[in-house]
Design a protein around this motif. Sequence first.
Motif, PDB file in Angstrom:
ATOM      1  N   GLN A 309       0.832  -1.204   0.000  1.00  0.00           N
ATOM      2  CA  GLN A 309       0.000   0.000   0.000  1.00  0.00           C
ATOM      3  C   GLN A 309       0.868   1.257   0.000  1.00  0.00           C
ATOM      4  OE1 GLN A 309      -2.507   0.303   3.478  1.00  0.00           O
ATOM      5  NE2 GLN A 309      -2.822   2.493   3.209  1.00  0.00           N
ATOM      6  N   PHE A 310       1.883   1.257   0.869  1.00  0.00           N
ATOM      7  CA  PHE A 310       2.772   2.418   0.982  1.00  0.00           C
ATOM      8  C   PHE A 310       3.526   2.633  -0.332  1.00  0.00           C
ATOM      9  CE2 PHE A 310       5.417   4.528   4.606  1.00  0.00           C
ATOM     10  CZ  PHE A 310       5.146   5.775   4.073  1.00  0.00           C
ATOM     11  N   ALA A 311       4.066   1.545  -0.894  1.00  0.00           N
ATOM     12  CA  ALA A 311       4.828   1.646  -2.139  1.00  0.00           C
ATOM     13  C   ALA A 311       3.955   2.177  -3.274  1.00  0.00           C
ATOM     14  CB  ALA A 311       5.403   0.279  -2.509  1.00  0.00           C
ATOM     15  N   GLU A 312       2.713   1.726  -3.346  1.00  0.00           N
ATOM     16  CA  GLU A 312       1.819   2.190  -4.406  1.00  0.00           C
ATOM     17  C   GLU A 312       1.536   3.682  -4.285  1.00  0.00           C
ATOM     18  OE1 GLU A 312      -2.626   1.229  -6.301  1.00  0.00           O
ATOM     19  OE2 GLU A 312      -1.889   0.098  -4.566  1.00  0.00           O
ATOM     20  N   LEU A 313       1.256   4.137  -3.076  1.00  0.00           N
ATOM     21  CA  LEU A 313       0.966   5.562  -2.866  1.00  0.00           C
ATOM     22  C   LEU A 313       2.178   6.430  -3.205  1.00  0.00           C
ATOM     23  CD1 LEU A 313      -1.028   5.389   0.502  1.00  0.00           C
ATOM     24  CD2 LEU A 313      -1.944   5.975  -1.753  1.00  0.00           C
ATOM     25  N   LEU A 330      11.567   0.088   2.317  1.00  0.00           N
ATOM     26  CA  LEU A 330      11.389   0.632   0.977  1.00  0.00           C
ATOM     27  C   LEU A 330      12.426   1.711   0.683  1.00  0.00           C
ATOM     28  CD1 LEU A 330       7.492   1.006   1.039  1.00  0.00           C
ATOM     29  CD2 LEU A 330       8.823  -0.856   0.017  1.00  0.00           C
ATOM     30  N   GLY A 331      12.906   1.720  -0.562  1.00  0.00           N
ATOM     31  CA  GLY A 331      13.785   2.770  -1.047  1.00  0.00           C
ATOM     32  C   GLY A 331      13.047   3.585  -2.088  1.00  0.00           C
ATOM     33  N   VAL A 332      12.839   4.855  -1.818  1.00  0.00           N
ATOM     34  CA  VAL A 332      12.146   5.752  -2.738  1.00  0.00           C
ATOM     35  C   VAL A 332      13.207   6.437  -3.595  1.00  0.00           C
ATOM     36  CG1 VAL A 332      10.555   7.695  -2.952  1.00  0.00           C
ATOM     37  CG2 VAL A 332      10.345   6.101  -1.016  1.00  0.00           C
ATOM     38  N   VAL A 333      13.310   6.017  -4.843  1.00  0.00           N
ATOM     39  CA  VAL A 333      14.329   6.551  -5.743  1.00  0.00           C
ATOM     40  C   VAL A 333      13.781   7.803  -6.420  1.00  0.00           C
ATOM     41  CG1 VAL A 333      15.874   6.042  -7.666  1.00  0.00           C
ATOM     42  CG2 VAL A 333      15.145   4.193  -6.118  1.00  0.00           C
ATOM     43  N   LEU A 334      14.510   8.899  -6.291  1.00  0.00           N
ATOM     44  CA  LEU A 334      14.066  10.201  -6.792  1.00  0.00           C
ATOM     45  C   LEU A 334      14.705  10.536  -8.138  1.00  0.00           C
ATOM     46  CD1 LEU A 334      14.463  12.143  -3.414  1.00  0.00           C
ATOM     47  CD2 LEU A 334      12.417  10.971  -4.277  1.00  0.00           C
ATOM     48  N   ASP A 335      14.015  11.392  -8.882  1.00  0.00           N
ATOM     49  CA  ASP A 335      14.554  11.853 -10.167  1.00  0.00           C
ATOM     50  C   ASP A 335      15.761  12.770  -9.974  1.00  0.00           C
ATOM     51  OD1 ASP A 335      12.570  10.494 -11.487  1.00  0.00           O
ATOM     52  OD2 ASP A 335      11.258  12.241 -11.727  1.00  0.00           O
ATOM     53  N   GLU A 336      15.798  13.451  -8.843  1.00  0.00           N
ATOM     54  CA  GLU A 336      16.871  14.412  -8.557  1.00  0.00           C
ATOM     55  C   GLU A 336      17.570  14.023  -7.251  1.00  0.00           C
ATOM     56  OE1 GLU A 336      17.610  16.875 -10.558  1.00  0.00           O
ATOM     57  OE2 GLU A 336      15.889  16.686 -11.915  1.00  0.00           O
ATOM     58  N   ALA A 372      -4.039   4.570   8.039  1.00  0.00           N
ATOM     59  CA  ALA A 372      -4.277   6.016   8.037  1.00  0.00           C
ATOM     60  C   ALA A 372      -2.967   6.784   8.095  1.00  0.00           C
ATOM     61  CB  ALA A 372      -5.180   6.403   9.209  1.00  0.00           C
ATOM     62  N   GLU A 373      -2.025   6.310   8.929  1.00  0.00           N
ATOM     63  CA  GLU A 373      -0.723   6.989   9.037  1.00  0.00           C
ATOM     64  C   GLU A 373       0.066   6.846   7.740  1.00  0.00           C
ATOM     65  OE1 GLU A 373      -0.060   6.553  13.871  1.00  0.00           O
ATOM     66  OE2 GLU A 373       0.400   4.868  12.526  1.00  0.00           O
ATOM     67  N   ILE A 374      -0.047   5.715   7.084  1.00  0.00           N
ATOM     68  CA  ILE A 374       0.612   5.542   5.789  1.00  0.00           C
ATOM     69  C   ILE A 374       0.064   6.542   4.782  1.00  0.00           C
ATOM     70  CG2 ILE A 374       0.747   3.979   3.786  1.00  0.00           C
ATOM     71  CD1 ILE A 374       1.050   1.674   5.799  1.00  0.00           C
ATOM     72  N   ALA A 375      -1.249   6.702   4.738  1.00  0.00           N
ATOM     73  CA  ALA A 375      -1.865   7.643   3.797  1.00  0.00           C
ATOM     74  C   ALA A 375      -1.448   9.074   4.095  1.00  0.00           C
ATOM     75  CB  ALA A 375      -3.390   7.512   3.854  1.00  0.00           C
ATOM     76  N   ILE A 376      -1.425   9.440   5.378  1.00  0.00           N
ATOM     77  CA  ILE A 376      -1.009  10.794   5.774  1.00  0.00           C
ATOM     78  C   ILE A 376       0.457  11.021   5.411  1.00  0.00           C
ATOM     79  CG2 ILE A 376      -0.599  12.327   7.739  1.00  0.00           C
ATOM     80  CD1 ILE A 376      -3.044  10.933   9.076  1.00  0.00           C
ATOM     81  N   ALA A 377       1.301  10.012   5.686  1.00  0.00           N
ATOM     82  CA  ALA A 377       2.726  10.146   5.396  1.00  0.00           C
ATOM     83  C   ALA A 377       2.972  10.289   3.896  1.00  0.00           C
ATOM     84  CB  ALA A 377       3.483   8.934   5.938  1.00  0.00           C
TER      85      ALA A 377
END
Length: 395
Positions: A309-313, A330-336, A372-377
Motif C-alpha cells: 500500500q505504501f509503495a503504491e501511494l 522501501l527505497g524511494v528513488v528520486l529523479d533528482e 491512516a498513518e501511511i496515507a497521511i505520510a
Amino acid sequence: MNNSVSNWNHVLMNNYGTPPLELVSGSGAIVVDAAGRSHIDLLAGIAVNALGHAHPAIIEAVTAQVSTLGHVSNLFASSPVVDAAASLVAKVGDDSTRVFFCNSGAEANEAAFKLARLTKRSRILAAVDGFHGRTMGSLAMTGQPAKRKPFEPLPGGVEFYPYGDIDYLTSLVAVNPAETAAIILEPIQGETGVIPAPEGFLRAVRELCDEHGILMIVDEVQTGVGRTGDFFAYQHEGIVPDVITMAKGLGGGIPIGATLARGRAAELFAPGAHGTTFGGNPVACAAANAVLGIIDDEFCAEVTRKGAQFAELVSEIPGVSEVRGRGLMLGVVLDEPIAKAAVAGGFDHGLILNAPAADVIRLTPPLIISDAEIAIAADALKNLLTELHSQESSS
C-alpha cells in the motif's frame, strides 16, 4: 535550539555530527520533538522500533524483568535468554540451530566472522557496497571503501564480489574453493539505498556454498524480524543459511543482537572461544520475547500488505522514479539528488526520514504503522517533494 542539541558537541564526540532536533517522546508510529511538534516516524530508529514507541507488551516485559532480575552475566542461566533462543531456533526451523546473544548487529557479524575463521579456511567473500558494522571484523567485511580506509589495516582474508553477480562470485570461489570459508551477504542492502538482491541470487549462493562446503552467512540485521514481510528475508527464496545475524528489530528498541548457526556451524564455538558480558541480558531478552510473541505469520502478512500500500501511494508522487524493496523496507528513488534536502525539510512536514543515498529516501517505519498513518505520510511526502522541486525550479 533546545539544550540537548546545543550542548551535544560540548559533551559528545563528533562522530555523528550535531543532531537536527531532539525527540522527547513517542507512541506507536508517532514521535514528538522538544518544540512539541508531532512527526510520523518513517525511520523507526533505523528499522529498530519494530513495534513502534512505548509498545505496552515491551513496557510490561521489561518492567517485570528489571524488577525481578536485571543482569546475571553469561556465567549463569536465566529463563528469558533460554526462551528467546528457543523461539529463534523455531523461527529457523532446524533443531540443530544454536544461538549466541550479543548487543548489536556489528557484534553479531563479528561473531560470524570468528565462526568463519574457526573453519580453518582463510577466505571470506563479501559483497561490494555491503554494510555489516563498524567494529574491525565487521568493517573488514563491509564493501564500502570510504568507511574502511581510515582504519586500515583491517583483518585480512576478505575479498569482494559485485552484489548479485553469481557468475563473478562463482569464478571468485573457483580461485581457491578449498580455502573459502564463507560468503556473506544482505538480502537487501539497506545502507546503500535499499537494493534487493536479484531474484534467485540467494538460491544460487546456497547451491554454490553446498557444492564447496562454504558457510553461507546472511546478514538479517536490518531485514529480519518481519521487516520485509517474512520473519527472515531469506525465506523469500526458500533457502536456509548456515549462519544468520540479527539485531535492530529483535529487541523492539532495547539493544540486543544474535548470531544463529546451524549444522556444523553451530558446533564451531567451544567454551571460551567467544563471549560478551551483556550478551543474553535478561532484560534485553525479555524485550525480545515480547517482540517474538507478536511478530507471527499473520503479523508478517500485514507487513506485506501495508508495504504494498505504501509503495503504491509513494510511486504515484511526481519526482519518484521507482520504489524498491519489500514489506516495510522501501527505497524511494528520486529523479533528482534531493534526498538529504527531503530529510531536512521533512521535519516541517511532520515526517522523520532518512537518506542512505543522494537520490534515495529510505522508509523503515514501525511495523505497526496504521493504514491512516501511511496515507497521511504519503500525502506529506508528496507535498514535501513538490515543494523541493518548486525550489529547484525557481533557483
